[in-house]
Design a protein around this motif. Structure first.
Motif, short mmCIF file in Angstrom:
data_model
loop_
_atom_site.label_atom_id
_atom_site.label_comp_id
_atom_site.label_asym_id
_atom_site.label_seq_id
_atom_site.Cartn_x
_atom_site.Cartn_y
_atom_site.Cartn_z
N TRP A 1 -6.33 5.49 9.65
CA TRP A 1 -7.55 5.74 9.05
C TRP A 1 -7.19 5.28 7.47
O TRP A 1 -8.30 4.56 7.00
CB TRP A 1 -7.91 7.19 9.01
N CYS A 2 -6.29 5.49 7.01
CA CYS A 2 -6.12 5.13 5.60
C CYS A 2 -6.08 3.64 5.26
O CYS A 2 -6.74 3.02 4.40
CB CYS A 2 -4.61 5.52 5.17
N TYR B 1 0.87 -1.24 0.01
CA TYR B 1 0.13 -0.04 0.08
C TYR B 1 0.89 1.03 0.03
O TYR B 1 0.64 2.33 -0.69
CB TYR B 1 -0.97 -0.08 1.31
N THR C 1 -7.67 6.92 -5.62
CA THR C 1 -6.80 8.03 -5.07
C THR C 1 -6.09 8.85 -6.03
O THR C 1 -6.10 10.16 -5.80
CB THR C 1 -5.91 7.46 -3.96
N ASP D 1 -2.65 9.00 10.79
CA ASP D 1 -3.45 9.20 9.68
C ASP D 1 -3.49 7.76 8.83
O ASP D 1 -4.23 7.24 8.15
CB ASP D 1 -2.94 10.42 8.83
N ILE E 1 -0.87 4.82 1.19
CA ILE E 1 -0.37 5.30 2.56
C ILE E 1 0.81 5.84 2.45
O ILE E 1 1.71 5.38 1.78
CB ILE E 1 -0.19 3.72 3.55
#
Length: 136
Positions: free
Chosen positions: A45-46, A20, A67, A42, A26
């Protein structure tokens, strides 16, 4: 936090988290003096959002497209693009369900046609060469 801690906190494998990160899904804060990838909150959350989208049937490639669409500023509404991706996912799922239903139908047809042989454990009708000729 390190990738190991992010993995422990999210339940996602370190390998997947590295993928990722490499795909830009991320972001890291950089690297530690020991060269470990470092993440802030953060990233939690991702990872959870990626998991939610994966749970809806989106591929990692589709999530990357989503994204990228949000980052390019080309004017495409992210919500409408997500709706399109969800539609694709739904269609893939319907195709898989239809394929599995065809297999179920073939099983039921086979069982109906060969019910007696199956109940008797007789495989000679299927061309089983192990001892069929000696039975009579």
């Amino acid at each position: 936090m390190t990738v190991g801690e992010l993995s422990r906190r999210t339940g996602v494998t370190v390998k997947a988290l590295r993928e990722y990160t490499d795909l830009g899904l991320i972001y890291t804060l950089g690297r530690s003096p020991a060269n470990y990838r470092l993440y802030d909150t953060d990233a939690l959350w991702c990872v959870r959002f990626i998991g939610e989208l994966r749970g809806l049937g989106l591929t990692v490639a589709e999530i990357r497209e989503l994204t990228a669409a949000g980052e390019d500023g080309a004017g495409r509404e992210i919500g409408s693009y997500l709706a399109e991706l969800l539609h694709r996912s739904r269609e893939r799922l319907r195709e898989r369900i239809a394929a599995q239903q065809q297999i179920l139908d073939r099983i039921e047809k086979f069982e109906t046609e060969h019910q007696q042989h199956l109940a008797e454990g007789d495989l000679c009708w299927a061309g089983d060469p192990r001892g069929c000729e000696t039975r009579a």
